[in-house]
Design an enzyme around this catalytic site. Structure first.
Site, short mmCIF file in Angstrom:
data_model
loop_
_atom_site.label_atom_id
_atom_site.label_comp_id
_atom_site.label_asym_id
_atom_site.label_seq_id
_atom_site.Cartn_x
_atom_site.Cartn_y
_atom_site.Cartn_z
N HIS A 43 -3.39 -1.91 4.59
CA HIS A 43 -4.87 -2.23 4.00
C HIS A 43 -4.50 -3.10 2.90
O HIS A 43 -5.00 -3.08 1.84
CB HIS A 43 -5.32 -0.65 3.43
N HIS B 279 -5.75 4.05 -5.10
CA HIS B 279 -5.00 3.28 -5.96
C HIS B 279 -5.12 3.27 -7.40
O HIS B 279 -4.70 2.32 -8.02
CB HIS B 279 -4.59 1.85 -5.52
N HIS C 84 6.82 -0.43 2.66
CA HIS C 84 6.76 -1.45 1.59
C HIS C 84 6.95 -0.82 0.36
O HIS C 84 7.02 0.53 0.14
CB HIS C 84 5.24 -2.10 1.59
N GLU D 20 2.68 5.83 2.48
CA GLU D 20 1.26 5.84 2.65
C GLU D 20 1.17 6.17 4.47
O GLU D 20 0.10 6.27 4.73
CB GLU D 20 0.84 4.57 2.59
C1 DHB Z 1 0.21 -4.33 -1.06
C2 DHB Z 1 0.20 -3.06 -0.10
C3 DHB Z 1 -0.51 -2.00 -0.29
O1 DHB Z 1 -0.65 -1.06 0.42
C4 DHB Z 1 -1.15 -2.08 -1.52
O2 DHB Z 1 -1.92 -0.89 -1.87
C5 DHB Z 1 -1.06 -3.02 -2.51
C6 DHB Z 1 -0.46 -4.03 -2.18
C7 DHB Z 1 1.01 -5.50 -0.77
O3 DHB Z 1 1.81 -5.68 0.19
O4 DHB Z 1 0.71 -6.43 -1.32
FE FE Z 2 -1.74 0.64 -0.59
#
Ligand code: DHB
Ligand code: FE
Length: 280
Positions: free
Chosen positions: A12, A59, A193, A240
């Site tokens: 997302h 977030h 990530h 996540e």
């Molecule tokens: C990114 C990924 C995320 O899940 C998020 O909430 C904010 C940023 C990213 O990869 O930039």
């Molecule tokens: Fe996220």
């Protein structure tokens, strides 16, 4: 009775919202990502769900560090995007289904999941980006939504096992709704990530691909990880994945994968897509 027609997962990342707003579907950076979604939309045209239950994490928009529920459900007539995410133009609100929301809340609390109930709820990219990817013209459609928010922002974050059980309870709650609705359950976020700190930019393709396989064939194998395992293996924001497990828990029929895609990197993230059929 309501029936769960299947489940969808997608990352997302907020930059996707910017790319959608800029119609960058043919841009070489974005094309391999966007090209995976028409197949998901074909499946949606086939099964035609009335409602999407969207399991995502806020977030820091609707909840901040001062008040952080572990689980929260929307029970509003509509949900507005108030994310600052990438300065995208104002997008249309998402329709709610308060009657279904209250039914799910009632059943989940009786099933020992003590949710925070939100009669007003602002939504961010965790909710809006997947909705836009799967239903680009959602504003003209009847698709209604129920947001289910899981804390992945402030520790203690609920364990994968707990989230899988939440999904099981959610599945029972949906299927006890007396109306003949078709419901699709979304799990958004992930895959690996890490957005800050020493390991910023960390992606673990091997782990992501293993999760995409296990979530279909043996989701319980993923429930043995602790949150700290996920941080180590998938990065601080790789937690996540718990939303994917909650989605998968809700599918108690015969689950088959109809479509999947994995592409790295989009922004800082391993971006995964899955389309799962749930046959009675
Ligand atoms: C990114 C990924 C995320 O899940 C998020 O909430 C904010 C940023 C990213 O990869 O930039
Ligand atoms: Fe996220």
């Amino acid at each position: 009775m309501a029936r769960i027609v299947g489940g969808l997962t997608t990352s997302h990342i907020p930059a996707i919202g910017g790319a959608i707003a800029g119609k960058m579907f043919e841009d070489p950076y974005w094309k391999p990502f966007f090209d995976a979604y028409p197949k998901a939309r074909e499946w949606l045209d086939e099964v035609r769900p009335d409602v999407a239950v969207v399991i995502y994490n806020d977030h820091g928009l609707n909840f901040f560090l001062d008040k952080m529920p572990t689980f929260a459900m929307g029970a509003a007539a509509e949900y507005r995007n108030e994310d600052e995410g990438w300065g995208i133009p104002t997008i249309a609100p998402f329709k709610g289904d308060p009657r279904l929301s209250w039914h799910l809340i009632d059943r989940l609390v009786k099933d020992e999941f003590d949710l925070v109930t939100c009669q007003e709820m602002a939504v961010d990219h965790g909710f809006t980006v997947p909705m836009q990817l799967f239903w680009p013209n959602y504003a003209e459609l009847d698709i209604r939504t129920v947001p289910l928010c899981v804390n992945t922002v402030q520790h203690p974050v609920p364990t994968p096992a707990r989230c899988f059980k939440l999904g099981r309870a959610l599945g029972r709650a949906i299927e006890s709704y007396p109306e003949d609705l078709k419901v699709v359950v979304l799990g958004t976020g992930g895959l690996s990530h890490q957005l800050d700190g020493q390991r910023a930019g960390f992606i673990n393709k091997e782990f992501d691909l293993m999760c995409m396989e296990k979530i279909v064939s043996d989701p319980e194998a993923l429930t043995h990880y602790s949150i700290h395992d996920l941080v180590r293996l998938a990065g601080a924001q790789g937690t996540e994945l718990i939303m994917w497990l909650a989605m998968r828990g809700a599918l108690t029929g015969t689950v088959t994968k109809r479509h999947g895609n994995y592409h790295i990197p989009i922004s800082n993230t391993g971006a995964g897509l899955l389309v799962l059929d749930n046959a009675a």
